[in-house]
Scaffold this motif. Structure first.
Motif, PDB file in Angstrom:
ATOM      1  N   THR A 144      71.312  -0.186 -20.746  1.00 23.51           N
ATOM      2  CA  THR A 144      70.326  -1.008 -21.311  1.00 23.51           C
ATOM      3  C   THR A 144      69.792  -2.014 -20.194  1.00 23.51           C
ATOM      4  O   THR A 144      68.416  -2.201 -20.243  1.00 23.51           O
ATOM      5  CB  THR A 144      70.841  -1.732 -22.608  1.00 23.51           C
ATOM      6  OG1 THR A 144      71.190  -0.895 -23.571  1.00 23.51           O
ATOM      7  CG2 THR A 144      69.652  -2.584 -23.169  1.00 23.51           C
TER       8      THR A 144
ATOM      9  N   PHE B 170      66.217  -1.936 -18.575  1.00 26.84           N
ATOM     10  CA  PHE B 170      65.482  -3.154 -18.675  1.00 26.84           C
ATOM     11  C   PHE B 170      64.924  -3.774 -17.105  1.00 26.84           C
ATOM     12  O   PHE B 170      63.886  -4.046 -17.150  1.00 26.84           O
ATOM     13  CB  PHE B 170      66.248  -4.348 -19.178  1.00 26.84           C
ATOM     14  CG  PHE B 170      65.691  -5.745 -19.179  1.00 26.84           C
ATOM     15  CD1 PHE B 170      64.687  -6.206 -19.900  1.00 26.84           C
ATOM     16  CD2 PHE B 170      66.379  -6.624 -18.477  1.00 26.84           C
ATOM     17  CE1 PHE B 170      64.075  -7.200 -19.943  1.00 26.84           C
ATOM     18  CE2 PHE B 170      65.966  -7.970 -18.463  1.00 26.84           C
ATOM     19  CZ  PHE B 170      64.698  -8.357 -19.349  1.00 26.84           C
TER      20      PHE B 170
ATOM     21  N   LEU C 275      69.786  -9.956 -21.771  1.00 25.70           N
ATOM     22  CA  LEU C 275      68.730  -9.605 -20.849  1.00 25.70           C
ATOM     23  C   LEU C 275      67.927 -10.615 -19.968  1.00 25.70           C
ATOM     24  O   LEU C 275      67.771 -10.518 -18.944  1.00 25.70           O
ATOM     25  CB  LEU C 275      67.778  -8.876 -21.660  1.00 25.70           C
ATOM     26  CG  LEU C 275      68.385  -7.569 -22.640  1.00 25.70           C
ATOM     27  CD1 LEU C 275      67.336  -7.169 -23.443  1.00 25.70           C
ATOM     28  CD2 LEU C 275      68.582  -6.545 -21.416  1.00 25.70           C
TER      29      LEU C 275
ATOM     30  N   PHE D  95      59.842  -0.870 -22.276  1.00 22.83           N
ATOM     31  CA  PHE D  95      61.375  -1.271 -22.442  1.00 22.83           C
ATOM     32  C   PHE D  95      61.602  -0.185 -23.603  1.00 22.83           C
ATOM     33  O   PHE D  95      62.604  -0.918 -24.485  1.00 22.83           O
ATOM     34  CB  PHE D  95      61.626  -2.533 -22.350  1.00 22.83           C
ATOM     35  CG  PHE D  95      63.107  -2.781 -22.283  1.00 22.83           C
ATOM     36  CD1 PHE D  95      64.069  -2.060 -21.899  1.00 22.83           C
ATOM     37  CD2 PHE D  95      63.736  -3.854 -23.319  1.00 22.83           C
ATOM     38  CE1 PHE D  95      65.591  -2.196 -21.893  1.00 22.83           C
ATOM     39  CE2 PHE D  95      64.999  -4.036 -23.446  1.00 22.83           C
ATOM     40  CZ  PHE D  95      65.839  -3.255 -22.705  1.00 22.83           C
ATOM     41  N   THR D  96      61.560   1.074 -23.759  1.00 24.85           N
ATOM     42  CA  THR D  96      61.962   1.766 -24.745  1.00 24.85           C
ATOM     43  C   THR D  96      62.936   2.764 -24.312  1.00 24.85           C
ATOM     44  O   THR D  96      62.970   3.271 -23.144  1.00 24.85           O
ATOM     45  CB  THR D  96      60.804   2.688 -25.590  1.00 24.85           C
ATOM     46  OG1 THR D  96      59.942   1.815 -26.198  1.00 24.85           O
ATOM     47  CG2 THR D  96      61.473   3.629 -26.532  1.00 24.85           C
ATOM     48  N   MET D  97      64.121   2.940 -25.047  1.00 24.92           N
ATOM     49  CA  MET D  97      65.166   4.109 -24.263  1.00 24.92           C
ATOM     50  C   MET D  97      65.277   5.212 -25.272  1.00 24.92           C
ATOM     51  O   MET D  97      64.976   4.899 -26.449  1.00 24.92           O
ATOM     52  CB  MET D  97      66.402   3.236 -24.117  1.00 24.92           C
ATOM     53  CG  MET D  97      66.286   2.054 -23.138  1.00 24.92           C
ATOM     54  SD  MET D  97      67.748   1.182 -22.885  1.00 24.92           S
ATOM     55  CE  MET D  97      68.784   2.404 -22.148  1.00 24.92           C
TER      56      MET D  97
ATOM     57  N   TRP E  79      61.949  -1.620 -16.087  1.00 20.33           N
ATOM     58  CA  TRP E  79      60.635  -2.209 -16.546  1.00 20.33           C
ATOM     59  C   TRP E  79      60.125  -3.347 -15.740  1.00 20.33           C
ATOM     60  O   TRP E  79      59.107  -3.462 -15.528  1.00 20.33           O
ATOM     61  CB  TRP E  79      61.075  -2.286 -18.108  1.00 20.33           C
ATOM     62  CG  TRP E  79      59.863  -2.984 -18.903  1.00 20.33           C
ATOM     63  CD1 TRP E  79      58.538  -2.575 -18.736  1.00 20.33           C
ATOM     64  CD2 TRP E  79      59.782  -4.305 -19.481  1.00 20.33           C
ATOM     65  NE1 TRP E  79      57.895  -3.362 -19.486  1.00 20.33           N
ATOM     66  CE2 TRP E  79      58.408  -4.346 -20.011  1.00 20.33           C
ATOM     67  CE3 TRP E  79      60.610  -5.063 -19.771  1.00 20.33           C
ATOM     68  CZ2 TRP E  79      58.255  -5.480 -20.863  1.00 20.33           C
ATOM     69  CZ3 TRP E  79      60.645  -6.244 -20.794  1.00 20.33           C
ATOM     70  CH2 TRP E  79      59.051  -6.441 -21.083  1.00 20.33           C
TER      71      TRP E  79
ATOM     72  N   GLN F 140      67.609   0.593 -26.251  1.00 23.79           N
ATOM     73  CA  GLN F 140      67.183  -1.079 -25.846  1.00 23.79           C
ATOM     74  C   GLN F 140      67.497  -2.119 -26.561  1.00 23.79           C
ATOM     75  O   GLN F 140      67.633  -3.241 -26.248  1.00 23.79           O
ATOM     76  CB  GLN F 140      65.588  -0.804 -25.834  1.00 23.79           C
ATOM     77  CG  GLN F 140      65.042  -0.672 -27.123  1.00 23.79           C
ATOM     78  CD  GLN F 140      64.666   0.649 -27.617  1.00 23.79           C
ATOM     79  OE1 GLN F 140      65.224   1.564 -27.060  1.00 23.79           O
ATOM     80  NE2 GLN F 140      63.595   0.523 -28.649  1.00 23.79           N
ATOM     81  N   SER F 141      68.222  -1.707 -27.859  1.00 22.50           N
ATOM     82  CA  SER F 141      68.627  -2.825 -28.874  1.00 22.50           C
ATOM     83  C   SER F 141      70.256  -3.132 -28.593  1.00 22.50           C
ATOM     84  O   SER F 141      70.738  -3.855 -29.259  1.00 22.50           O
ATOM     85  CB  SER F 141      68.550  -2.345 -30.129  1.00 22.50           C
ATOM     86  OG  SER F 141      69.149  -1.116 -30.621  1.00 22.50           O
TER      87      SER F 141
END
Length: 381
Positions: free
Chosen positions: A317, A321, A347, A332-334, A324, A339-340
């Motif tokens: 993650t 991050f 972060l 920032f989508t995984m 991005w 990403q959560s």
């Protein structure tokens, strides 16, 4: 202008490091960056769906790494193998990346595992067949093979002998020397007791026996145990000609620098965000300037230890991050919604540490994206 992070106010730096690609190959060390994949943010998926990958952005990031002289370790845990990327996605990633490597003259090695097996127990014969299928795909693509640790083998093996026989069988099948990967349970809890024992001394003996019995089929080993002393011990016990690629994201500067009895090459997830700086540091080391190498790379360890803090498997993650923030991707989508997996304070600290190192080619862009994330995820203060 001050940015108010969860940990307090921070003054972003104004200028990045000058780390433009030089085209000069690395000489004294072989260095692979284990690269992440870029998700397609507009795909209508769920965490259980097959991964939707943005292939253009994913391959562009690999060209970025190659442009700095780094090799790419493909379809490894950094690419979310077993955490969002299934075998079908990994196979396509291997084929596409290997073709891209050929087109630009980049070095590539790809992970071989058993993750196409269905959930539930598997026999040792099924584990071997799964490994063989993936090994064939990697070899057909023209990439070097990395035999990754297998969750299915860890569950099926009754003791060290099962590992010795399984790896002997696979090494006999390999047409070119492979890299053996020992991934510790901090990266994947399902790998507890790999090589047939939870006693690391006994496991190490089995690991080294595999290599000793097939030295002509082993290019090197990748140690990912976050234990510098054990890596150094194993490194000194390897047969002549077998390399040690450090996978220790906590202690990599000292392991790569080495000592009067040897050194480690590198295959590291942290060299995804550190790629240009890592390549520059190794070029300094190429001149024999170990002190200069350490001065460049030692300050990055705080960031790496932060990204890889427990639960270590969620380091991906932070890696995505930072990609991005650095402008390597537009979102920032995984895959798998990962990403959560890290908190906003985590972060924000990663941003502060990376910015302090000068890793962002455009510090203003990184700051604006950090501000946007703070607003969306934490509201305004």
């Amino acid at each position: 202008m001050t940015i108010h992070l969860p940990q307090g106010p921070y003054e972003p730096r104004a200028t990045p490091l000058d780390l433009a690609p030089t085209g000069t190959p690395l000489a004294s060390r072989t260095v692979f960056s284990a690269a992440h994949v870029v998700a397609d943010p507009y795909a209508d998926t769920t965490p259980d769906s097959p991964a939707a990958v943005d292939w253009d952005a994913t391959l562009a990031f690999r060209r970025h790494l190659w442009s700095h002289g780094l090799g790419v370790a493909e379809a490894m845990d950094t690419a979310q193998r077993g955490m969002g990327l299934d075998w079908a996605g990994a196979e396509e990633l291997i084929r596409r990346s290997a073709a891209e490597a050929r087109s630009v003259g980049g070095r590539i090695a790809c992970g071989v595992g058993t993750d196409q097996l269905p959930p539930g127990p598997a026999t040792l014969a099924e584990v071997r067949a799964a490994y063989e299928q993936q090994l064939a795909v990697v070899e057909e693509s023209g990439a070097q093979a990395i035999l990754m640790a297998s969750r299915a083998l860890a569950a099926a093996a009754k003791g060290p002998q099962d590992y010795l026989e399984t790896y002997a069988h696979l090494l006999r099948q390999a047409t070119e020397p492979v890299v053996l990967h020992w991934l510790g349970p901090m990266f994947d809890p399902a790998l507890e007791g790999y090589w047939g024992s939870t006693d690391l001394d006994l496991a190490t003996d089995t690991f080294l026996q595999v290599i000793a019995e097939h030295p002509d089929k082993v290019d090197g080993i990748k140690m990912s145990l976050l234990d510098a002393d054990r890596e150094i011990d194993v490194r000194r016990r390897l047969p002549s000609g077998v390399r040690c690629y450090t996978g220790d994201d906590f202690n990599y500067p000292e392991l790569i620098a080495g000592d009067d009895r040897g050194f480690s090459h590198a295959l590291l997830g942290i060299f995804d965000p550190l790629g240009p700086l890592a390549a520059h540091a190794v070029r300094v080391l190429d001149t024999g300037d170990t002190k200069g190498f350490r001065e460049l790379l030692d300050p990055t360890v705080e960031l790496s230890r932060h990204l890889f803090q427990a639960p270590t498997r969620f380091y991906k993650t932070g890696v995505v991050f930072l990609a991005w923030l650095a402008g390597h991707q537009d979102h920032f989508t995984m895959v798998g919604g990962l990403q959560s997996a890290r908190s906003l304070p985590h972060l924000a600290k990663a941003y502060e540490l990376a910015d302090g190192l000068g890793l962002f080619p455009d510090p203003d862009l990184a700051e604006s994206r950090m501000r946007a994330l703070l607003t969306v995820s934490g509201g305004t203060r």
